[in-house]
Scaffold this motif. Structure first.
Motif, PDB file in Angstrom:
ATOM      1  N   TYR A 326       1.023  -1.259  -0.231  1.00  0.00           N
ATOM      2  CA  TYR A 326       0.137   0.028  -0.171  1.00  0.00           C
ATOM      3  C   TYR A 326       0.914   1.698   0.517  1.00  0.00           C
ATOM      4  O   TYR A 326       1.920   1.008   0.620  1.00  0.00           O
ATOM      5  CB  TYR A 326      -0.773  -0.118   1.367  1.00  0.00           C
ATOM      6  N   VAL A 327       0.563   2.283  -0.365  1.00  0.00           N
ATOM      7  CA  VAL A 327       0.622   3.451  -1.203  1.00  0.00           C
ATOM      8  C   VAL A 327       0.095   4.786   1.028  1.00  0.00           C
ATOM      9  O   VAL A 327      -1.296   3.867   0.319  1.00  0.00           O
ATOM     10  CB  VAL A 327       1.011   4.156  -1.626  1.00  0.00           C
ATOM     11  N   GLY A 328       0.934   5.610   1.283  1.00  0.00           N
ATOM     12  CA  GLY A 328      -0.343   6.578   2.460  1.00  0.00           C
ATOM     13  C   GLY A 328      -0.975   7.531   0.881  1.00  0.00           C
ATOM     14  O   GLY A 328      -0.308   7.447   0.407  1.00  0.00           O
ATOM     15  N   THR A 329      -1.548   8.114   2.121  1.00  0.00           N
ATOM     16  CA  THR A 329      -2.152   8.827   1.407  1.00  0.00           C
ATOM     17  C   THR A 329      -2.051   9.987   0.353  1.00  0.00           C
ATOM     18  O   THR A 329      -2.151  10.729  -0.734  1.00  0.00           O
ATOM     19  CB  THR A 329      -3.402   9.195   2.423  1.00  0.00           C
ATOM     20  N   MET A 330      -0.061  10.754   1.400  1.00  0.00           N
ATOM     21  CA  MET A 330       0.178  11.636   0.742  1.00  0.00           C
ATOM     22  C   MET A 330       0.449  11.162  -0.965  1.00  0.00           C
ATOM     23  O   MET A 330       1.283  11.760  -2.248  1.00  0.00           O
ATOM     24  CB  MET A 330       0.688  12.555   0.739  1.00  0.00           C
ATOM     25  N   GLN A 331       1.225   9.999  -1.626  1.00  0.00           N
ATOM     26  CA  GLN A 331       1.729   9.038  -2.392  1.00  0.00           C
ATOM     27  C   GLN A 331       0.621   8.747  -2.791  1.00  0.00           C
ATOM     28  O   GLN A 331       0.901   8.069  -4.329  1.00  0.00           O
ATOM     29  CB  GLN A 331       2.121   7.262  -1.422  1.00  0.00           C
ATOM     30  N   ALA A 332      -0.265   8.428  -3.245  1.00  0.00           N
ATOM     31  CA  ALA A 332      -2.254   8.210  -3.746  1.00  0.00           C
ATOM     32  C   ALA A 332      -1.908   9.031  -4.896  1.00  0.00           C
ATOM     33  O   ALA A 332      -2.824  10.662  -5.035  1.00  0.00           O
ATOM     34  CB  ALA A 332      -3.040   7.492  -3.287  1.00  0.00           C
ATOM     35  N   LEU A 333      -1.839   9.268  -5.989  1.00  0.00           N
ATOM     36  CA  LEU A 333      -1.554  10.395  -6.776  1.00  0.00           C
ATOM     37  C   LEU A 333      -3.059  10.955  -6.750  1.00  0.00           C
ATOM     38  O   LEU A 333      -2.924  12.195  -6.385  1.00  0.00           O
ATOM     39  CB  LEU A 333      -1.299  10.116  -8.311  1.00  0.00           C
ATOM     40  N   GLN A 334      -4.229  10.167  -6.977  1.00  0.00           N
ATOM     41  CA  GLN A 334      -5.315  11.104  -7.338  1.00  0.00           C
ATOM     42  C   GLN A 334      -6.022  11.759  -6.028  1.00  0.00           C
ATOM     43  O   GLN A 334      -6.624  12.343  -6.756  1.00  0.00           O
ATOM     44  CB  GLN A 334      -6.124   9.402  -7.946  1.00  0.00           C
ATOM     45  N   THR A 335      -6.171  10.841  -4.917  1.00  0.00           N
ATOM     46  CA  THR A 335      -6.736  11.742  -3.987  1.00  0.00           C
ATOM     47  C   THR A 335      -5.640  12.479  -2.830  1.00  0.00           C
ATOM     48  O   THR A 335      -5.721  11.944  -2.102  1.00  0.00           O
ATOM     49  CB  THR A 335      -7.129  10.574  -3.359  1.00  0.00           C
ATOM     50  N   SER A 336      -4.361  12.417  -3.185  1.00  0.00           N
ATOM     51  CA  SER A 336      -2.646  13.603  -2.192  1.00  0.00           C
ATOM     52  C   SER A 336      -4.011  14.258  -1.228  1.00  0.00           C
ATOM     53  O   SER A 336      -3.700  14.369   0.080  1.00  0.00           O
ATOM     54  CB  SER A 336      -2.075  13.258  -3.232  1.00  0.00           C
ATOM     55  N   ALA A 337      -4.862  14.661  -2.163  1.00  0.00           N
ATOM     56  CA  ALA A 337      -5.008  16.303  -1.954  1.00  0.00           C
ATOM     57  C   ALA A 337      -6.442  16.098  -0.443  1.00  0.00           C
ATOM     58  O   ALA A 337      -6.594  16.932   0.192  1.00  0.00           O
ATOM     59  CB  ALA A 337      -5.768  17.467  -3.072  1.00  0.00           C
TER      60      ALA A 337
END
Ligand SMILES: [Cu+2]
Length: 419
Positions: A326-337
């Protein structure tokens, strides 16, 4: 005329939620919004307030300023948005959604929309402004977006503290859920999560409805090209600043870093190069990890030919078999905001760009790509609208400051500065 009516509808719906939602601020906020609408028609450069907005370093914030910023974001999570009204998104989430749509549109069109292309910096400048406008509207306070200068090692303990963004690394027994601060699990819900596109793109592997921040420094389970590296240094910034050209054909992540300030600051540094600057901070903050407590959707393995020119999809079979990473929130390109850290990070990226623009010959249109240049796609030229902001051109809040790339080229016209 139609435009006017639509504006009226928007203002009415705003009035409705202000009445029910933000009791105290209601009376004061209406005239501001109306004034903003009138200014939009005649003076596109004007913002909600006339005094120059001073964006401060996170290091210089008072306790009160930190509280105003984080409380303002929580308030925006409870406030209906003027955008996507039919979808009932909160004001904050609507900005997350606009960012997500830009990424999804990139996939559909096969070229960058707001990322990996000339409009990287204009798109995010606009998005940060939208959050700043929204915060000021709902709180009636002179809030500005603070910037996180991640080259300063002392900044980490200030940013990732319980009175600001919460813990830097979440709970390792619960997929690195953020468990402290104003945005902790239970208090702060992620309503928009990544939409899988089935091509093994690890930047989608973030199915959580709570903020996550995993190990992001030397603990990467990602391919080399997105390896989790230490935070960038001042030398990295100086090297990017030394690039004299804003961007060059083919205007994507493959441009050599020496020939594209945008690509250098964006962090791709040419074909399959190690990430830097902007990208590194996303990776470092979000992190990545293997987990046994969740099973993600099945991943289709796509192994691209060596000649493939899209680095993001050029992922070897070793990675693609790792379906429980898994990637953390900031690493998830689409929804990093979804992670408010996104905005203080992008304020800093914006500040670096503004400093570059202040150098000789880089101001305004001189420091951007030329309209009609060979290789430019729709949405990249200075006179083009920046998608997907244009889909909300009937909403007065969107039209403050304009939606063209050229509208974003001069921060003094946009009425703010970095201090
Ligand atoms: Cu982005």
């Amino acid at each position: 005329m139609k435009h006017e009516n639509q504006a009226e509808v928007n203002l009415n719906s705003r009035r409705k939620f202000i009445k029910t939602g933000i009791a105290g601020a209601a009376a004061a906020s209406m005239p501001l919004t109306m004034a903003a609408r009138e200014e939009t028609a005649t003076t596109p450069g004007k913002s909600l307030q006339t005094t120059l907005r001073k964006r401060k370093s996170v290091m210089a914030l008072t306790d009160q300023e930190k509280a105003d910023f984080t409380n303002g974001i929580l308030q925006l999570k409870r406030t209906p948005s003027p955008f996507f009204k039919n979808n009932m998104l909160s004001y904050y989430d609507s900005l997350v959604r606009i960012h997500q749509l830009a990424v999804i549109q990139s996939r559909k069109q096969g070229y960058g929309v707001g990322h990996k292309c000339p409009s990287l910096l204009t798109f995010h400048r606009k998005l940060v402004l939208l959050l700043e406008d929204a915060l000021r509207t709902v709180t009636q306070k002179d809030i500005t977006i603070p910037y996180w200068d991640w080259t300063n090692p002392d900044s980490v303990s200030i940013v990732f503290a319980d009175d600001f963004m919460g813990c830097q690394i979440g709970d390792d027994s619960d997929n690195y859920a953020v468990t402290s601060g104003p945005f902790k699990k239970g208090d702060y819900e992620l309503n928009l999560i990544t939409v899988p596109d089935g091509d093994g793109d690890y930047l989608n592997f973030c199915p959580f409805h709570f903020l996550t921040r995993g190990p992001g420094d030397g603990n990467s389970v990602l391919p080399d090209m997105m390896a989790n590296l230490p935070l960038p240094t001042q030398t990295d910034v100086d090297n990017a600043m030394a690039v004299s050209v804003y961007d060059a054909a083919p205007f994507n992540p493959l441009v050599a870093k020496e020939g594209s300030f945008r690509n250098y600051l964006g962090g791709w540094k040419g074909p399959m190069g190690a990430p830097t600057l902007h990208n590194v901070v996303h990776s470092w903050t979000g992190g990545s990890w293997d987990s046994s407590s969740y099973r993600f959707y099945p991943v289709k393995v796509v192994t691209k030919a060596a000649t493939d020119t899209t680095p993001e999809e050029s992922i070897g079979p070793g990675w693609a078999s790792s379906a429980r990473s898994y990637v953390g929130t900031m690493q998830a390109l689409q929804t990093s905001a979804n992670d408010p850290v996104f905005f203080i990070h992008h304020a800093n990226v914006d500040r670096i760009w503004a400093e570059w623009q202040a150098k000789d010959g880089n101001s305004g249109r001189d420091g951007y790509v030329k309209q009609g240049a060979a290789g430019l796609e729709t949405g990249w030229g200075p006179d083009d609208d920046i998608p997907p902001f244009a889909e909300h051109s009937d909403v007065p809040e969107m039209m403050i400051n304009g939606i063209k790339n050229s509208s974003m080229l001069d921060i003094s016209a946009l009425n703010y500065e970095y201090v």
